[in-house]
Scaffold this motif. Structure first.
Motif, PDB file in Angstrom:
ATOM      1  N   VAL A  17       0.780  -1.205   0.095  1.00 50.38           N
ATOM      2  CA  VAL A  17       0.147  -0.179   0.075  1.00 50.38           C
ATOM      3  C   VAL A  17       0.957   1.091  -0.002  1.00 50.38           C
ATOM      4  N   ALA A  18       1.973   0.959   0.809  1.00 46.49           N
ATOM      5  CA  ALA A  18       2.666   2.179   0.787  1.00 46.49           C
ATOM      6  C   ALA A  18       3.541   2.579  -0.371  1.00 46.49           C
ATOM      7  N   LEU A  19       3.905   1.515  -1.323  1.00 47.17           N
ATOM      8  CA  LEU A  19       4.310   1.537  -2.525  1.00 47.17           C
ATOM      9  C   LEU A  19       3.444   2.294  -3.217  1.00 47.17           C
ATOM     10  N   GLY A  20       2.298   1.567  -3.371  1.00 49.54           N
ATOM     11  CA  GLY A  20       1.319   2.216  -4.480  1.00 49.54           C
ATOM     12  C   GLY A  20       1.066   3.878  -4.055  1.00 49.54           C
ATOM     13  N   GLY A  21       1.152   4.055  -2.860  1.00 47.27           N
ATOM     14  CA  GLY A  21       1.011   5.458  -2.360  1.00 47.27           C
ATOM     15  C   GLY A  21       1.965   6.437  -2.905  1.00 47.27           C
ATOM     16  N   ALA A  63      -0.637   2.532 -12.750  1.00 44.64           N
ATOM     17  CA  ALA A  63       0.218   1.696 -11.808  1.00 44.64           C
ATOM     18  C   ALA A  63      -0.361   1.691 -10.142  1.00 44.64           C
ATOM     19  N   THR A  64      -0.520   2.567  -9.856  1.00 44.88           N
ATOM     20  CA  THR A  64      -1.206   2.633  -8.611  1.00 44.88           C
ATOM     21  C   THR A  64      -2.384   1.743  -8.293  1.00 44.88           C
ATOM     22  N   VAL A 147     -19.789   2.319  -4.482  1.00 46.20           N
ATOM     23  CA  VAL A 147     -19.085   2.343  -5.676  1.00 46.20           C
ATOM     24  C   VAL A 147     -19.371   4.122  -6.155  1.00 46.20           C
ATOM     25  N   THR A 148     -20.738   4.445  -5.809  1.00 47.51           N
ATOM     26  CA  THR A 148     -21.134   5.818  -5.910  1.00 47.51           C
ATOM     27  C   THR A 148     -20.199   6.851  -5.270  1.00 47.51           C
ATOM     28  N   ALA A 149     -19.966   6.362  -3.924  1.00 46.63           N
ATOM     29  CA  ALA A 149     -19.013   7.377  -2.973  1.00 46.63           C
ATOM     30  C   ALA A 149     -17.619   7.438  -3.576  1.00 46.63           C
ATOM     31  N   SER A 150     -17.100   6.125  -4.254  1.00 44.77           N
ATOM     32  CA  SER A 150     -15.714   6.039  -4.670  1.00 44.77           C
ATOM     33  C   SER A 150     -15.725   7.144  -6.037  1.00 44.77           C
ATOM     34  N   ILE A 151     -16.747   6.986  -6.776  1.00 45.29           N
ATOM     35  CA  ILE A 151     -16.630   7.760  -7.987  1.00 45.29           C
ATOM     36  C   ILE A 151     -16.664   9.463  -7.539  1.00 45.29           C
ATOM     37  N   LEU A 152     -17.680   9.754  -6.702  1.00 49.16           N
ATOM     38  CA  LEU A 152     -17.835  10.901  -6.112  1.00 49.16           C
ATOM     39  C   LEU A 152     -16.418  11.586  -5.573  1.00 49.16           C
ATOM     40  N   PHE A 153     -15.808  10.676  -4.889  1.00 51.88           N
ATOM     41  CA  PHE A 153     -14.449  11.072  -4.340  1.00 51.88           C
ATOM     42  C   PHE A 153     -13.556  11.508  -5.371  1.00 51.88           C
ATOM     43  N   THR A 182      -3.467  13.170  -5.440  1.00 51.23           N
ATOM     44  CA  THR A 182      -3.053  11.838  -4.667  1.00 51.23           C
ATOM     45  C   THR A 182      -4.216  11.513  -4.013  1.00 51.23           C
ATOM     46  N   LEU A 183      -4.862  12.312  -3.359  1.00 53.44           N
ATOM     47  CA  LEU A 183      -5.920  11.780  -2.420  1.00 53.44           C
ATOM     48  C   LEU A 183      -7.096  11.706  -3.520  1.00 53.44           C
ATOM     49  N   ALA A 184      -7.324  12.111  -4.431  1.00 59.42           N
ATOM     50  CA  ALA A 184      -8.385  11.829  -5.555  1.00 59.42           C
ATOM     51  C   ALA A 184      -8.223  10.255  -5.835  1.00 59.42           C
ATOM     52  N   ILE A 185      -6.966   9.684  -6.310  1.00 58.31           N
ATOM     53  CA  ILE A 185      -6.553   8.545  -7.035  1.00 58.31           C
ATOM     54  C   ILE A 185      -6.790   7.657  -5.713  1.00 58.31           C
ATOM     55  N   VAL A 186      -6.182   7.864  -4.542  1.00 55.49           N
ATOM     56  CA  VAL A 186      -6.290   6.753  -3.539  1.00 55.49           C
ATOM     57  C   VAL A 186      -7.348   6.568  -2.900  1.00 55.49           C
ATOM     58  N   SER A 187      -8.051   7.812  -2.521  1.00 55.89           N
ATOM     59  CA  SER A 187      -9.679   7.613  -1.881  1.00 55.89           C
ATOM     60  C   SER A 187     -10.411   6.847  -2.859  1.00 55.89           C
ATOM     61  N   HIS A 188     -10.515   7.170  -4.225  1.00 58.28           N
ATOM     62  CA  HIS A 188     -11.173   6.465  -4.915  1.00 58.28           C
ATOM     63  C   HIS A 188     -11.020   4.795  -5.044  1.00 58.28           C
ATOM     64  N   HIS A 189      -9.832   4.537  -5.041  1.00 57.75           N
ATOM     65  CA  HIS A 189      -9.260   3.223  -5.172  1.00 57.75           C
ATOM     66  C   HIS A 189      -9.670   2.311  -4.038  1.00 57.75           C
ATOM     67  N   PHE A 190      -9.274   2.905  -2.911  1.00 56.83           N
ATOM     68  CA  PHE A 190      -9.642   2.101  -1.815  1.00 56.83           C
ATOM     69  C   PHE A 190     -11.276   1.950  -1.398  1.00 56.83           C
ATOM     70  N   THR A 191     -11.907   3.415  -1.739  1.00 54.72           N
ATOM     71  CA  THR A 191     -13.279   3.091  -1.354  1.00 54.72           C
ATOM     72  C   THR A 191     -13.709   2.040  -2.407  1.00 54.72           C
ATOM     73  N   ALA A 192     -13.347   2.105  -3.586  1.00 54.96           N
ATOM     74  CA  ALA A 192     -14.099   1.247  -4.373  1.00 54.96           C
ATOM     75  C   ALA A 192     -13.601  -0.352  -4.160  1.00 54.96           C
TER      76      ALA A 192
END
Length: 799
Positions: A17-21, A63-64, A147-153, A182-192
């Motif tokens: 996870v840290a590597l992806g971040g 890649a993330t 899923v909806t929340a992840s897209i909105l993030f 970075t927050l947009a990508i990470v928050s979406h991924h882990f929420t999804a």
């Protein structure tokens, strides 16, 4: 949210996870930097930066995702379908490119937010397409709310990141935008990932076009990291280059704003690309919008204000045509009372650069220089150069039947005034003469000062010789009127020579030469008058030049002789002295009268050498005479300018052995007019040696009793013009009586010149005249006849 938290804490490998971040943060930093580069460029360069930004962003998101999927560990037997995986990468890049293009192309906030939202949507598109590529013996379900929340993030944080990045290109905004992306990508991924529900299904098989998660994650991470690193390095290098260019731009802007010239750059359509403040101020356009406007629109606005004369459309069309054809143009325009030089220089690829220079003062200085080059500095009259030009123009414009007159003027006795009263008085006199001359001539005529006390006039458009005669007579009268300058009343005369065109010449040089010849005749005829050019004058001038050449040669060949005329004491009727008179015995012409060569010798300065010869010979001859007989030698005013005059007299006395008191030096009043203090010092020095000094031609010049008071003369000589009319004019008799009476009162001897008959002698004796000389006693004779003149009684015959 509990499900998302549980998925993140219990179902993920935190190391991966840290590597992806880290990969996500690096990709976001590169994406924001490239976004700034794209906004700072135009055209094809912007398109290149947008494409690179989309590739870096898409690869970073992709890649993330797969590194995070490796951290999630879906279990054994899982794999990723290769075509769908590639499709997810394409979605990530293409959707991100659309969003970045919208955000870069506009400065309005709604469009920037829309572009950022699309970038966030691209994150979602990539994620769910990438999840679709996952193949494993289980069915994948989704929790719709999560899923909806992840897209909105993704959309909200993506829009915020791009909006912050667009506000300003500095470090703080870049860091904030990087964090939000970075927050947009990470928050979406882990929420999804928290929305995933796996249902085992052993019947599901893995296709042949698949790759293991670990392998795919490592490959994609390595490739993405390399791409992102390269892009980030490129962005940093570009930023550094842009920073250097920015610093250079600051220097150039500073130089541009500190130019003394105004500068404006136009594109091929005449639109203003840049300008400096000097340009706006010089043309008084500081209150106008200039950047991005067409020059034609600016000119029309100025015309509406009343600040532009002429046709703006025609003027603008000519400028554009000149630039298109590569022509450099230079014009001088007048704006608001100032003269401005405009240079339009075409640029490669179209457009032109215009420079504006205020040359008002430069033009005034050039005009002043031109005026000074063609005008006399003292009188402000045209000088010889301008006079010659206007004379040429007058001859060129003369019509058949017209007459043009050239008058050359020379002030009489100006040098005496200049020497006696000083150059400041002389300069003031010349200025007043110039003023009087200019007031006398017509509007079409030209008055010039040729140099010294020489003036000239061109009289135009007159058909009769009488017009030139009338002008010359008027000039003689006006210039001869008294002048009052610095408490001095000055009276001078003027001599004028006149030549006429076409009869006396058809070009300026010929007319001036002939007018000079006529001027020389006017001087020879007694000054204070005018003479027209006559054909014989040129021959006389040539004869004069030949005479001057002979004179110079004669001095070297000792052709000059000294003749002596006796001076008799009136009371005792005996010779007391002889006056030494120079005679020129020319080999071909015989004896030449002093009237012919003495003035020429004075004009050429040869009188100094001639005077020294006469002085030496006279002293040597007198040394052989009885001791009671003296010798009188005339000194020219020119000789007093010779610093060796006293030494010459001393050497002549020493070489001959003649006693100093037997030598009498005769000077005229004009000698005292030139630098009287220095002249008096020379006279006192000679007097101290014992030499006697007499004042010759008294009463004919500037006679002033102050001369007799300033220097104790030994003798006054009465001019022959008064003696010749003693018996016929009472005023001549009165003058002789006054001079002899003055001599008796001051104890000064008086000598009358030109005595030719007994009646004159008797009148002189009765008035108490001391001495007399003239043809009544003897004509001048060679030195060999002096003994005979001493022994023989005076002649009784009339001359």
């Amino acid at each position: 949210m509990y499900q998302v938290f549980y998925c993140l804490t219990d179902q993920h490998d935190w190391g991966l996870v840290a590597l992806g971040g880290a990969v996500c943060l690096l990709a976001s930093a590169a994406a924001i930097s490239l976004f700034h580069r794209a906004r700072a460029t135009q055209g094809s360069a912007r398109l290149v930066w947008l494409a690179l930004d989309a590739i870096v962003s898409g690869c970073g998101i992709w890649a993330t995702h797969f590194i995070a999927m490796l951290a999630y560990g879906p279990g054994a037997g899982a794999a990723y379908n290769i075509p769908v995986t590639i499709l997810s990468l394409i979605f990530a890049i293409s959707v991100t490119f659309v969003g970045l293009s919208i955000a870069v192309s506009s400065t309005r906030t709604p469009w920037i937010l829309l572009g950022g939202a699309i970038v966030g949507g691209g994150v979602a598109a990539m994620h769910y397409t990438g999840m679709a590529a996952l193949e494993m013996p289980a069915r994948i379900g989704w929790v719709s709310g999560t899923v909806t929340a992840s897209i909105l993030f993704g959309i909200v944080f993506g829009a915020a990141a791009i909006h912050v990045a667009a506000l300003r290109d500095d470090l703080s905004h870049a860091l904030s935008a990087t964090g939000l992306l970075t927050l947009a990508i990470v928050s979406h991924h882990f929420t999804a990932m928290g929305a995933v529900e796996l249902t085992p299904d052993p019947t599901l098989a893995i296709s042949g076009l698949s790759i293991a998660p670990a392998t795919l994650s490592l490959l994609t991470a390595s490739a993405a990291a390399a791409i992102i690193a390269i892009a980030l390095v490129a962005a940093i290098l570009d930023r550094r280059a842009k920073g250097q260019l920015g610093r250079q731009q600051v220097v150039l802007d500073t130089a541009l704003e500190n130019m003394s010239q105004g500068l404006c750059m136009f594109d091929r359509d005449g639109k203003i690309l840049l300008f400096n403040e000097r340009y706006a101020a010089m043309l008084r356009r500081t209150d106008m919008q200039l950047s991005g406007r067409r020059l034609l629109d600016v000119l029309r606005e100025e015309q509406a204000r009343g600040h532009w004369q002429g046709d703006p459309d025609q003027f603008f069309a000519q400028l554009v045509a000149d630039a298109r054809d590569g022509r450099t143009t230079t014009t001088i325009v007048s704006r608001f009372g100032r003269s401005i030089r405009v240079v339009n220089q075409p640029m490669e690829g179209g457009g032109w650069v215009a420079t504006f220079e205020d040359i008002t003062e430069w033009l005034a200085a050039q005009e002043k220089i031109s005026h000074m080059a063609r005008h006399d500095a003292l009188t402000n009259l045209p000088n010889r150069v301008l006079f010659h030009e206007q004379l040429e123009q007058g001859l060129r414009l003369a019509r058949p039947g017209d007459q043009l007159a050239v008058l050359c003027l020379d002030l009489d006795h100006f040098k005496d005034i200049n020497d006696s009263l000083g150059h400041p008085i002389g300069d003031a006199l010349l200025k007043e003469v110039g003023r009087r001359l200019a007031a006398c001539v017509g509007e079409k005529d030209t008055v010039a000062r040729l140099g010294g006390d020489e003036f000239a006039v061109v009289q135009l458009g007159k058909e009769e010789e009488a017009a030139a005669t009338a002008l010359a007579g008027r000039l003689v009268e006006v210039i001869s009127a008294p002048y009052q300058i610095a408490d001095h009343q000055i009276i001078i005369g003027v001599s004028i020579g006149i030549s006429l065109s076409p009869q006396d010449g058809s070009n300026p040089d010929e007319l001036l030469k002939n007018a000079d010849l006529a001027l020389y005749r006017a001087k020879a005829d007694g000054r204070g008058t005018y003479r027209f050019f006559e054909t014989g004058m040129d021959a006389r001038a040539q004869a004069r030049r030949l005479l001057e050449m002979d004179l110079r040669a004669a001095l070297g060949r000792n052709e000059f002789e000294v003749h002596y005329q006796p001076i008799r004491d009136v009371a005792s009727d005996r010779v007391v002295a002889f006056e030494a008179l120079s005679r020129w015995n020319h080999p071909q012409r015989g004896l030449i009268s002093p009237v012919a060569f003495i003035p020429l010798a004075e004009e050429t300065g040869l009188i100094v050498q001639l005077g020294e010869q006469v002085l030496r010979n006279a002293c040597a001859d007198a040394a052989t005479w009885p001791e009671e007989i003296g010798v009188a030698v005339n000194l020219s005013p020119v000789q007093f300018k010779n610093p060796n005059l006293v030494a010459s007299v001393t050497e002549a006395l020493a070489a001959s052995g003649l006693a100093a008191e037997r030598l009498e030096l005769e000077i005229t009043e004009s000698v005292l007019l030139q630098n009287s203090e220095a002249t008096l010092a020379i006279l006192h020095e000679l007097r101290a040696q014992g030499v006697r000094i007499s004042l010759d031609d008294f009463g004919t010049g500037y006679s002033s009793l102050s001369y007799l008071r300033s220097f104790p003369f030994d003798k006054i000589k009465i001019d022959r013009s008064f003696v010749s009319e003693l018996s016929t004019r009472e005023d001549s008799m009165a003058i002789v009586r006054a001079v002899t009476g003055l001599g008796r009162s001051l104890g000064i001897a008086t000598t009358a010149e030109g005595v030719e008959n007994d009646a004159q002698l008797e009148l002189l004796r009765r008035e108490g005249c001391t001495q007399a000389q003239g043809y009544l006693f003897s004509a001048p004779r060679p030195a060999s006849e002096v003994v005979m003149m001493l022994a023989k009684p005076r002649l009784r015959a009339s001359a």
